[in-house]
Design an enzyme around this catalytic site. Structure first.
Site, PDB file in Angstrom:
ATOM      1  CG  LEU A 170      -2.344  -0.657   1.336  1.00 44.60           C
ATOM      2  CD1 LEU A 170      -1.886  -2.169   0.928  1.00 44.60           C
ATOM      3  CD2 LEU A 170      -3.154  -0.533   2.381  1.00 44.60           C
ATOM      4  N   GLY A 171       1.890   1.433   0.718  1.00 41.10           N
ATOM      5  CA  GLY A 171       2.813   2.377   0.801  1.00 41.10           C
ATOM      6  C   GLY A 171       4.145   2.064   1.720  1.00 41.10           C
TER       7      GLY A 171
ATOM      8  CB  THR B   8      -2.425   4.010   3.433  1.00 41.73           C
ATOM      9  OG1 THR B   8      -3.355   2.725   3.331  1.00 41.73           O
ATOM     10  CG2 THR B   8      -1.109   3.529   2.949  1.00 41.73           C
TER      11      THR B   8
ATOM     12  CD  GLU C  99       3.479   3.721   5.031  1.00 44.29           C
ATOM     13  OE1 GLU C  99       4.787   3.784   5.488  1.00 44.29           O
ATOM     14  OE2 GLU C  99       3.137   2.317   4.894  1.00 44.29           O
TER      15      GLU C  99
ATOM     16  CG  HIS D 224       6.197   4.157   9.586  1.00 43.19           C
ATOM     17  ND1 HIS D 224       6.070   3.679  10.829  1.00 43.19           N
ATOM     18  CD2 HIS D 224       5.560   3.292   8.682  1.00 43.19           C
ATOM     19  CE1 HIS D 224       5.573   2.486  10.730  1.00 43.19           C
ATOM     20  NE2 HIS D 224       5.224   2.254   9.625  1.00 43.19           N
TER      21      HIS D 224
ATOM     22  CG  HIS E  51       4.607  -1.213  12.383  1.00 39.99           C
ATOM     23  ND1 HIS E  51       5.555  -2.051  11.436  1.00 39.99           N
ATOM     24  CD2 HIS E  51       4.167  -0.597  11.437  1.00 39.99           C
ATOM     25  CE1 HIS E  51       5.394  -1.422  10.241  1.00 39.99           C
ATOM     26  NE2 HIS E  51       4.190  -0.762  10.019  1.00 39.99           N
TER      27      HIS E  51
ATOM     28  CB  VAL F 253       5.251   4.579  22.275  1.00 40.77           C
ATOM     29  CG1 VAL F 253       4.405   5.564  23.108  1.00 40.77           C
ATOM     30  CG2 VAL F 253       6.044   5.302  20.960  1.00 40.77           C
TER      31      VAL F 253
ATOM     32  CB  THR G 199       1.696   1.827  22.637  1.00 41.61           C
ATOM     33  OG1 THR G 199       2.989   1.689  22.779  1.00 41.61           O
ATOM     34  CG2 THR G 199       1.301   3.167  22.183  1.00 41.61           C
TER      35      THR G 199
END
Length: 314
Positions: free
Chosen positions: A185-186, A222, A226, A229, A235, A247, A250
């Site tokens: 997707l990217g 998407t 990205e 990122h 992720h 992090v 999370t």
């Protein structure tokens, strides 16, 4: 909750965005309907080509950790001009300005935490965060091509290979729109890489919310993923079984999620924590993701601090 753990080894495991083993896709590959991106594969190639990149990225992580410890934030609203570089073989790939503008709207809503589809009674409501940022449509470059798909070797970013060179990449976010192929997707380039290839690449079918935007990736997420990122987010599962995304707020995920997980889905990691599967940095369908955490927002802010890797955008 996780402690920040920084290691050179972890850098080589960053951001595996693909659900497929092979991502060096050439002409004629057919995309499939799962969330695939190639950021990790591209990063590994860049690390092999530039051994000093690992040290620079490790330094950025240390800067981010200090930024979080000191509690500093970027003052005011950060404006990020976006340049779309559209490469097309078919008319449907030459997506409209309206579709591109719809992506700008999504980025502003998602990063500022003003998206209307946010579910306020989710169990992570207390740690939802928004970045003070304004994405603006700075320009659109279009170029016809004979290529059916571009793969992930950054050819779309180089006029010498039929692509479009980036525009002012140290002060503008370059967003290449093209058919990547192979279910990808990217992908994004993380802070520290060459400015000649800096930016994000998103397939035309997964850009924006109108026109050719294709379900289940038709809500512009998407690009949200990205650009996350590009702002130095990893992720949420840390690209490893029960990995670390650097992090603290999370929860630990054992792996990527797909589709839209059932309410109450838990990790198989120690303590079986409830997973933040609605986070933009997971792999769920667009309709299943709707938040960043406060810790992620602080990490993104750190990238734009005076000592951060994207300070030139200030």
């Amino acid at each position: 909750m996780k402690k920040l753990i920084l290691s050179a080894f972890a850098l080589t495991m960053l951001l595996s965005c693909s659900n497929e083993d092979s991502v060096a896709v050439e002409d004629g590959a057919v995309a499939t309907a799962h969330r695939g991106c190639a950021s990790h594969d591209v990063l590994e190639r860049q690390l092999a080509e530039d051994p000093s990149l690992s040290q620079r990225m490790a330094a950025f992580d240390l800067q981010a950790e200090q930024f979080l410890t000191e509690g500093r934030i970027v003052n005011g609203v950060l404006e990020i001009p976006v340049v779309f570089n559209v490469l097309y073989k078919t008319g449907s790939e030459n997506i409209t300005d309206a579709q591109l503008q719809s992506q700008i709207t999504v980025l502003n809503n998602d990063f500022n935490a003003t998206n209307a589809d946010y579910v306020s009674n989710n169990p992570f409501n207390s740690v939802r965060g928004g970045l003070k940022v304004k994405f603006t449509l700075d320009g659109v470059n279009r170029k016809a091509t004979t290529k059916a798909s571009w793969g992930t070797n950054d050819a779309m970013k180089k006029s010498s290979q039929g692509g479009i060179n980036p525009t002012s990449p140290t002060t503008k976010l370059n967003y290449w729109v093209c058919t990547i192929g192979g279910g990808i997707l990217g992908y994004a380039q993380f802070p520290g890489g060459s400015s000649a290839t800096d930016g994000v690449v998103i397939d035309s079918k997964y850009t924006g919310t109108s026109g050719t935007a294709s379900y289940p990736f038709n809500k512009g997420r998407t690009a949200t993923h990205e650009v996350g990122h590009w702002m130095n987010l990893r992720h949420i599962w840390g690209d490893a079984n029960c990995g670390n995304d650097q992090v603290a707020d999370t929860p630990t995920h054992n792996a990527a999620n797909s589709g839209v997980p059932a309410v109450g889905h838990r990790s198989t990691c120690s303590g079986q924590p409830l997973e933040m599967y609605m986070n933009y940095m997971d792999y769920t369908d667009d309709r299943g993701m709707y938040m960043f955490s406060k810790g992620q927002v602080s990490r993104m802010s750190a990238a734009f601090a005076s000592s951060g890797p994207r300070s030139s955008f200030r």
